[in-house]
Scaffold this motif. Structure first.
Motif, PDB file in Angstrom:
ATOM      1  N   LEU A 135     -12.919  18.771  26.112  1.00 17.78           N
ATOM      2  CA  LEU A 135     -11.866  19.365  26.920  1.00 17.78           C
ATOM      3  C   LEU A 135     -11.348  18.353  27.925  1.00 17.78           C
ATOM      4  CD1 LEU A 135     -13.415  22.868  27.707  1.00 17.78           C
ATOM      5  CD2 LEU A 135     -12.168  22.112  25.661  1.00 17.78           C
ATOM      6  N   SER A 136     -10.067  18.449  28.215  1.00 19.41           N
ATOM      7  CA  SER A 136      -9.441  17.616  29.230  1.00 19.41           C
ATOM      8  C   SER A 136      -8.756  18.503  30.254  1.00 19.41           C
ATOM      9  CB  SER A 136      -8.408  16.678  28.610  1.00 19.41           C
ATOM     10  OG  SER A 136      -8.988  15.810  27.682  1.00 19.41           O
ATOM     11  N   CYS A 137      -8.677  18.026  31.472  1.00 19.15           N
ATOM     12  CA  CYS A 137      -7.984  18.729  32.545  1.00 19.15           C
ATOM     13  C   CYS A 137      -7.182  17.694  33.316  1.00 19.15           C
ATOM     14  CB  CYS A 137      -8.977  19.432  33.454  1.00 19.15           C
ATOM     15  SG  CYS A 137      -8.248  20.126  34.949  1.00 19.15           S
ATOM     16  N   ALA A 138      -5.878  17.756  33.177  1.00 18.98           N
ATOM     17  CA  ALA A 138      -4.995  16.779  33.818  1.00 18.98           C
ATOM     18  C   ALA A 138      -4.337  17.395  35.041  1.00 18.98           C
ATOM     19  CB  ALA A 138      -3.938  16.310  32.835  1.00 18.98           C
ATOM     20  N   ALA A 139      -4.389  16.671  36.139  1.00 20.81           N
ATOM     21  CA  ALA A 139      -3.778  17.120  37.382  1.00 20.81           C
ATOM     22  C   ALA A 139      -2.402  16.483  37.551  1.00 20.81           C
ATOM     23  CB  ALA A 139      -4.659  16.755  38.569  1.00 20.81           C
ATOM     24  N   SER A 140      -1.503  17.254  38.122  1.00 19.73           N
ATOM     25  CA  SER A 140      -0.182  16.729  38.459  1.00 19.73           C
ATOM     26  C   SER A 140       0.282  17.344  39.767  1.00 19.73           C
ATOM     27  CB  SER A 140       0.822  17.030  37.338  1.00 19.73           C
ATOM     28  OG  SER A 140       0.979  18.416  37.158  1.00 19.73           O
ATOM     29  N   GLY A 141       1.192  16.679  40.430  1.00 22.45           N
ATOM     30  CA  GLY A 141       1.708  17.194  41.691  1.00 22.45           C
ATOM     31  C   GLY A 141       0.975  16.659  42.905  1.00 22.45           C
ATOM     32  N   ARG A 142      -0.263  16.280  42.745  1.00 15.83           N
ATOM     33  CA  ARG A 142      -1.054  15.637  43.787  1.00 15.83           C
ATOM     34  C   ARG A 142      -2.301  15.055  43.140  1.00 15.83           C
ATOM     35  NH1 ARG A 142      -4.868  18.988  47.673  1.00 15.83           N
ATOM     36  NH2 ARG A 142      -6.077  17.099  47.287  1.00 15.83           N
ATOM     37  N   THR A 143      -2.971  14.203  43.868  1.00 17.34           N
ATOM     38  CA  THR A 143      -4.198  13.631  43.349  1.00 17.34           C
ATOM     39  C   THR A 143      -5.400  14.399  43.897  1.00 17.34           C
ATOM     40  OG1 THR A 143      -5.557  11.643  43.171  1.00 17.34           O
ATOM     41  CG2 THR A 143      -4.327  11.943  45.221  1.00 17.34           C
ATOM     42  N   PHE A 144      -6.425  14.530  43.067  1.00 19.66           N
ATOM     43  CA  PHE A 144      -7.672  15.167  43.485  1.00 19.66           C
ATOM     44  C   PHE A 144      -8.832  14.178  43.428  1.00 19.66           C
ATOM     45  CE2 PHE A 144      -6.259  19.385  44.063  1.00 19.66           C
ATOM     46  CZ  PHE A 144      -5.268  19.631  43.125  1.00 19.66           C
ATOM     47  N   SER A 145      -8.519  12.896  43.544  1.00 17.94           N
ATOM     48  CA  SER A 145      -9.562  11.887  43.390  1.00 17.94           C
ATOM     49  C   SER A 145     -10.643  11.991  44.469  1.00 17.94           C
ATOM     50  CB  SER A 145      -8.950  10.481  43.401  1.00 17.94           C
ATOM     51  OG  SER A 145      -8.262  10.247  44.612  1.00 17.94           O
ATOM     52  N   SER A 146     -10.324  12.591  45.602  1.00 22.15           N
ATOM     53  CA  SER A 146     -11.314  12.745  46.677  1.00 22.15           C
ATOM     54  C   SER A 146     -12.020  14.098  46.650  1.00 22.15           C
ATOM     55  CB  SER A 146     -10.648  12.560  48.049  1.00 22.15           C
ATOM     56  OG  SER A 146     -10.105  11.267  48.183  1.00 22.15           O
ATOM     57  N   ASN A 147     -11.655  14.943  45.711  1.00 21.51           N
ATOM     58  CA  ASN A 147     -12.213  16.286  45.611  1.00 21.51           C
ATOM     59  C   ASN A 147     -13.167  16.382  44.436  1.00 21.51           C
ATOM     60  OD1 ASN A 147      -9.402  16.372  46.764  1.00 21.51           O
ATOM     61  ND2 ASN A 147     -10.073  18.434  47.263  1.00 21.51           N
ATOM     62  N   ALA A 178     -15.880  31.173  25.171  1.00 21.42           N
ATOM     63  CA  ALA A 178     -15.301  31.614  26.443  1.00 21.42           C
ATOM     64  C   ALA A 178     -13.974  30.893  26.660  1.00 21.42           C
ATOM     65  CB  ALA A 178     -16.248  31.321  27.601  1.00 21.42           C
ATOM     66  N   VAL A 179     -13.262  31.333  27.669  1.00 20.19           N
ATOM     67  CA  VAL A 179     -12.138  30.558  28.182  1.00 20.19           C
ATOM     68  C   VAL A 179     -12.700  29.578  29.200  1.00 20.19           C
ATOM     69  CG1 VAL A 179      -9.976  30.617  29.465  1.00 20.19           C
ATOM     70  CG2 VAL A 179     -10.483  32.412  27.802  1.00 20.19           C
ATOM     71  N   TYR A 180     -12.403  28.312  29.018  1.00 20.63           N
ATOM     72  CA  TYR A 180     -12.887  27.266  29.919  1.00 20.63           C
ATOM     73  C   TYR A 180     -11.760  26.883  30.873  1.00 20.63           C
ATOM     74  CZ  TYR A 180     -17.252  26.815  27.419  1.00 20.63           C
ATOM     75  OH  TYR A 180     -18.489  27.068  26.889  1.00 20.63           O
ATOM     76  N   ILE A 181     -12.112  26.860  32.154  1.00 23.75           N
ATOM     77  CA  ILE A 181     -11.110  26.688  33.202  1.00 23.75           C
ATOM     78  C   ILE A 181     -11.557  25.568  34.134  1.00 23.75           C
ATOM     79  CG2 ILE A 181      -9.817  27.863  35.027  1.00 23.75           C
ATOM     80  CD1 ILE A 181     -11.128  30.498  33.687  1.00 23.75           C
ATOM     81  N   CYS A 182     -10.659  24.649  34.434  1.00 21.90           N
ATOM     82  CA  CYS A 182     -11.022  23.614  35.403  1.00 21.90           C
ATOM     83  C   CYS A 182     -10.457  23.988  36.771  1.00 21.90           C
ATOM     84  CB  CYS A 182     -10.547  22.230  34.968  1.00 21.90           C
ATOM     85  SG  CYS A 182      -8.788  21.935  35.128  1.00 21.90           S
ATOM     86  N   THR A 197      -8.488  27.170  28.667  1.00 21.31           N
ATOM     87  CA  THR A 197      -8.348  26.883  27.246  1.00 21.31           C
ATOM     88  C   THR A 197      -9.471  27.593  26.499  1.00 21.31           C
ATOM     89  OG1 THR A 197      -8.100  25.110  25.588  1.00 21.31           O
ATOM     90  CG2 THR A 197      -9.672  24.714  27.368  1.00 21.31           C
ATOM     91  N   GLN A 198      -9.133  28.225  25.392  1.00 20.24           N
ATOM     92  CA  GLN A 198     -10.103  29.034  24.655  1.00 20.24           C
ATOM     93  C   GLN A 198     -11.008  28.149  23.801  1.00 20.24           C
ATOM     94  OE1 GLN A 198     -10.590  32.561  24.560  1.00 20.24           O
ATOM     95  NE2 GLN A 198     -12.421  31.972  23.382  1.00 20.24           N
ATOM     96  N   VAL A 199     -12.299  28.403  23.903  1.00 24.33           N
ATOM     97  CA  VAL A 199     -13.293  27.769  23.035  1.00 24.33           C
ATOM     98  C   VAL A 199     -14.003  28.871  22.279  1.00 24.33           C
ATOM     99  CG1 VAL A 199     -15.445  26.475  22.945  1.00 24.33           C
ATOM    100  CG2 VAL A 199     -13.608  25.756  24.495  1.00 24.33           C
ATOM    101  N   THR A 200     -13.963  28.799  20.970  1.00 21.73           N
ATOM    102  CA  THR A 200     -14.617  29.792  20.127  1.00 21.73           C
ATOM    103  C   THR A 200     -15.582  29.079  19.188  1.00 21.73           C
ATOM    104  OG1 THR A 200     -12.666  31.214  20.204  1.00 21.73           O
ATOM    105  CG2 THR A 200     -14.299  31.672  18.493  1.00 21.73           C
TER     106      THR A 200
END
Length: 124
Positions: free
Chosen positions: A20-32, A91-95, A118-121
């Motif tokens: 799974l991948s989770c891409a951030a946009s609109g701001r950076t979360f590198s410190s979170n 389950a549905v996997y959520i970042c 995103t759904q994982v079955t």
């Protein structure tokens, strides 16, 4: 607009793998810290794994040794490599991104930004 967008889910047989991948946009979360949660029908949202800005990781017991969380700060993307998948992983996997830059929360209340999931079955 701040967004977290997951991808990589799908249908896989027991014993298989998904990334799974989770891409951030609109701001950076590198410190979170970033977290991966999952929610199965009729069940509460469950924390699966976290990764801090310093790359420290946490896993819930049921996925230890099978799942690996990682992050690429240059791409503002977090990954969840899932191996040896079991039907109970369905389950549905959520970042999510932590509200604060301190620590890695272990409850949903500590996270302020969420993806759509995103759904994982996993079939037996």
């Amino acid at each position: 607009q701040v967004q977290l967008v997951e991808s990589g889910g799908g249908l896989v047989q027991a014993g298989g793998s998904l990334r799974l991948s989770c891409a951030a946009s609109g701001r950076t979360f590198s410190s979170n810290a970033m977290g991966w949660f999952r929610q199965a029908p009729g069940k509460e949202r469950e924390l699966v794994a976290t990764i801090t800005s310093g790359y420290n990781t946490y896993y819930t017991d049921s996925v230890k040794g099978r799942f690996t969380v990682s992050r690429d700060k240059a791409r503002d993307t977090v990954y969840l490599q899932m191996n040896s998948l079991k039907p109970e992983d369905t389950a549905v996997y959520i970042c999510a991104a932590a509200r604060s830059t301190f620590g890695a929360p272990l409850t949903p209340q500590g996270y302020g930004y969420w993806g759509q999931g995103t759904q994982v079955t996993v079939s037996s």
